[in-house]
Structures are given as C-alpha cells and as structure tokens.
Design a protein around this motif. Structure first.
Motif, PDB file in Angstrom:
ATOM      1  N   UNK A 124       4.178 -21.658   0.463  1.00  0.00           N
ATOM      2  CA  UNK A 124       3.736 -21.188  -0.850  1.00  0.00           C
ATOM      3  C   UNK A 124       2.216 -21.054  -0.902  1.00  0.00           C
ATOM      4  N   UNK A 125       1.514 -21.934  -0.208  1.00  0.00           N
ATOM      5  CA  UNK A 125       0.050 -21.849  -0.221  1.00  0.00           C
ATOM      6  C   UNK A 125      -0.437 -20.606   0.507  1.00  0.00           C
ATOM      7  N   UNK A 126       0.277 -20.181   1.548  1.00  0.00           N
ATOM      8  CA  UNK A 126      -0.115 -18.950   2.229  1.00  0.00           C
ATOM      9  C   UNK A 126       0.068 -17.747   1.304  1.00  0.00           C
ATOM     10  N   UNK A 127       1.113 -17.783   0.480  1.00  0.00           N
ATOM     11  CA  UNK A 127       1.327 -16.708  -0.496  1.00  0.00           C
ATOM     12  C   UNK A 127       0.226 -16.737  -1.548  1.00  0.00           C
ATOM     13  N   UNK A 128      -0.084 -17.919  -2.039  1.00  0.00           N
ATOM     14  CA  UNK A 128      -1.134 -18.051  -3.059  1.00  0.00           C
ATOM     15  C   UNK A 128      -2.482 -17.552  -2.541  1.00  0.00           C
ATOM     16  N   UNK A 129      -2.774 -17.837  -1.279  1.00  0.00           N
ATOM     17  CA  UNK A 129      -4.042 -17.389  -0.706  1.00  0.00           C
ATOM     18  C   UNK A 129      -4.133 -15.872  -0.724  1.00  0.00           C
ATOM     19  N   UNK A 144       1.555  -7.062  -7.071  1.00  0.00           N
ATOM     20  CA  UNK A 144       3.004  -7.091  -7.201  1.00  0.00           C
ATOM     21  C   UNK A 144       3.693  -6.733  -5.889  1.00  0.00           C
ATOM     22  N   UNK A 145       3.112  -5.800  -5.157  1.00  0.00           N
ATOM     23  CA  UNK A 145       3.687  -5.406  -3.870  1.00  0.00           C
ATOM     24  C   UNK A 145       3.626  -6.545  -2.867  1.00  0.00           C
ATOM     25  N   UNK A 146       2.472  -7.188  -2.764  1.00  0.00           N
ATOM     26  CA  UNK A 146       2.314  -8.303  -1.811  1.00  0.00           C
ATOM     27  C   UNK A 146       3.184  -9.488  -2.225  1.00  0.00           C
ATOM     28  N   UNK A 147       3.266  -9.757  -3.495  1.00  0.00           N
ATOM     29  CA  UNK A 147       4.093 -10.857  -4.010  1.00  0.00           C
ATOM     30  C   UNK A 147       5.555 -10.662  -3.609  1.00  0.00           C
ATOM     31  N   UNK A 148       6.060  -9.459  -3.848  1.00  0.00           N
ATOM     32  CA  UNK A 148       7.445  -9.168  -3.502  1.00  0.00           C
ATOM     33  C   UNK A 148       7.676  -9.218  -1.993  1.00  0.00           C
ATOM     34  N   UNK A 149       6.810  -8.586  -1.242  1.00  0.00           N
ATOM     35  CA  UNK A 149       7.010  -8.525   0.206  1.00  0.00           C
ATOM     36  C   UNK A 149       6.894  -9.897   0.856  1.00  0.00           C
ATOM     37  N   UNK A 173      16.394 -12.661  -4.532  1.00  0.00           N
ATOM     38  CA  UNK A 173      15.900 -12.131  -3.259  1.00  0.00           C
ATOM     39  C   UNK A 173      16.965 -12.302  -2.177  1.00  0.00           C
ATOM     40  N   UNK A 174      17.615 -13.466  -2.159  1.00  0.00           N
ATOM     41  CA  UNK A 174      18.642 -13.720  -1.152  1.00  0.00           C
ATOM     42  C   UNK A 174      19.865 -12.841  -1.357  1.00  0.00           C
ATOM     43  N   UNK A 175      20.119 -12.416  -2.581  1.00  0.00           N
ATOM     44  CA  UNK A 175      21.234 -11.505  -2.854  1.00  0.00           C
ATOM     45  C   UNK A 175      21.007 -10.131  -2.228  1.00  0.00           C
ATOM     46  N   UNK A 176      19.734  -9.751  -2.047  1.00  0.00           N
ATOM     47  CA  UNK A 176      19.411  -8.426  -1.510  1.00  0.00           C
ATOM     48  C   UNK A 176      19.177  -8.462  -0.004  1.00  0.00           C
ATOM     49  N   UNK A 177      19.619  -9.527   0.652  1.00  0.00           N
ATOM     50  CA  UNK A 177      19.399  -9.680   2.092  1.00  0.00           C
ATOM     51  C   UNK A 177      19.878  -8.461   2.883  1.00  0.00           C
ATOM     52  N   UNK A 178      20.993  -7.880   2.484  1.00  0.00           N
ATOM     53  CA  UNK A 178      21.569  -6.762   3.232  1.00  0.00           C
ATOM     54  C   UNK A 178      21.042  -5.401   2.774  1.00  0.00           C
ATOM     55  N   UNK A 190      13.610  -0.109   3.279  1.00  0.00           N
ATOM     56  CA  UNK A 190      13.119   1.145   2.683  1.00  0.00           C
ATOM     57  C   UNK A 190      13.632   1.295   1.257  1.00  0.00           C
ATOM     58  N   UNK A 191      14.885   0.938   1.038  1.00  0.00           N
ATOM     59  CA  UNK A 191      15.463   1.042  -0.296  1.00  0.00           C
ATOM     60  C   UNK A 191      14.831   0.027  -1.243  1.00  0.00           C
ATOM     61  N   UNK A 192      14.611  -1.171  -0.740  1.00  0.00           N
ATOM     62  CA  UNK A 192      13.974  -2.202  -1.556  1.00  0.00           C
ATOM     63  C   UNK A 192      12.544  -1.802  -1.905  1.00  0.00           C
ATOM     64  N   UNK A 193      11.809  -1.273  -0.933  1.00  0.00           N
ATOM     65  CA  UNK A 193      10.434  -0.841  -1.187  1.00  0.00           C
ATOM     66  C   UNK A 193      10.391   0.289  -2.214  1.00  0.00           C
ATOM     67  N   UNK A 194      11.384   1.160  -2.166  1.00  0.00           N
ATOM     68  CA  UNK A 194      11.440   2.253  -3.144  1.00  0.00           C
ATOM     69  C   UNK A 194      11.648   1.702  -4.555  1.00  0.00           C
ATOM     70  N   UNK A 195      12.554   0.740  -4.679  1.00  0.00           N
ATOM     71  CA  UNK A 195      12.786   0.119  -5.986  1.00  0.00           C
ATOM     72  C   UNK A 195      11.531  -0.604  -6.477  1.00  0.00           C
TER      73      UNK A 195
END
Length: 211
Positions: free
Chosen positions: A74-79, A99-104, A180-185, A189-194
C-alpha cells in the motif's frame, strides 16, 4: 522518553530496520509461494537465520507479519499517487492520471502478486486500522487535487467532500479489492477502455459543476 537521534537521509538504516525489512521480504516470498494462510513464523525465522521468538520482537503475530507485507504494497501505491498529487500539472490532467494509476496499481497487483492482493482484500474486509489509514491517505491526495482544481481552476465544485465521495464511489469497480478480483478474467484492454470512459466522465462532471 528521549528522542532517537536524527540520521542523515544518506546514512544506512538502523540494524533493526534492516532486519524488519528482510523479514517482510521473506514473508512476502512465502506468501507468494504458499499463500497467506500457510505462512508460518517458524519458516520465516528459519530462512532469516533467527529464532521465531526473535521475529516476535518485530511483529506481534503471524497476522501482523502478513499485514506488514500488505502495508509495504500500500505504501508503494501511496508513493506513486502522492507524486502525482504534488506534480505541477493542471488539476484535471493530474486527476485523470491519478485515477488511472490508482486503478492499474490494483489490477497489476492482482496479476503479479495474487496471494498478497488476496491478503490485502482480507484485511480490507476486516476493516484493519492499517487499511483505513491507507484509504485515508489516498483520499487526502484526491482531495488535494480537487482543492487545487476548484474555481478558478477547471473544476466547478460546490461541496468538496461530496465531490471526493462522488469520485471514490465512481471508482469502486476499479479499486475495491472484492470488485477488482471479480474482473480477474476481464481482458486488460477491455478494463482499460472502461477505466478511460469512467475517468473522462468524472473529470467532465467535476468541470460542469455536477457535484
């Protein structure tokens, strides 16, 4: 209590800090190999070349050791998010990148370290203080961007708390570990589009004074 002497940012970390970091690194590797439930303090101690009693000097329990691994992530994400929030870019550009970095960060952790991300999801559901602190820090970065972008900036925000809640709610599918775990499959590309559609909608709503 006497204060610990301040050390130069270029000096080596204290021995205890190095030992703690090594224990966290070993525990992270054991979580990857065996999963969080099968990690044992004895096995981590053995690999570190110390007694399990010595491990308990640094962590109160196995759960505390696993939690330290999660907190390191979590600290690496916060940084990364903090760097975006303090950047000199226009607020609307920063928000979209934030928002993009947070999601990715969440999707990449799920793909790269599924066992550690699963432990993160477990602590999230348990409402652990460490996870609450992480969420609060992310929220503070988001609020700083919104505050910076308020009029005369690109955002027409009537209520900052309501605006921050709107953004957090809109991003749930991309940053809530269970979702996030629900969208594992789902293909990246589709997730990035959404995600791109959602970030544009958020920025436009804030710019139009919708919240």
């Amino acid at each position: 209590m006497p204060r610990r002497p301040e050390r130069s940012p270029h000096s080596a970390p204290p021995a205890d800090d190095r030992v703690e970091a090594r224990l966290i690194a070993i525990a992270a590797e054991h979580i990857r190999r065996f999963g969080p439930d099968r990690v044992t303090v004895v096995a981590v101690a053995r690999e570190a070349g110390m007694s399990h009693a010595n491990v308990y000097r640094f962590f109160p329990s196995k759960a505390g050791l696993v939690e330290a691994v999660v907190v390191a992530w979590t600290r690496s994400v916060e940084l990364a998010l903090g760097d975006i929030a303090s950047a000199p870019d226009p607020a609307d550009d920063k928000l979209e990148r934030f928002l993009t970095v947070w999601s990715r960060a969440h999707r990449e952790a799920l793909d790269r370290d599924p066992a550690i991300y699963s432990a993160f999801a477990g602590f999230w559901e348990q409402r652990r203080d460490s996870i609450a602190a992480h969420r609060a820090r992310v929220r503070s970065f988001l609020t700083a961007i919104l505050d910076e972008g308020s009029e005369p900036g690109p955002f027409r925000i009537r209520d900052e708390d309501r605006a921050a809640a709107f953004v957090a709610d809109a991003m749930q599918r991309f940053v809530h570990p269970a979702l996030v775990m629900e969208t594992r499959d789902l293909a990246r590309a589709q997730l990035d589009q959404r995600l791109a559609v959602m970030t544009r909608m958020i920025v436009r709503t804030l710019g139009s004074g919708g919240v």
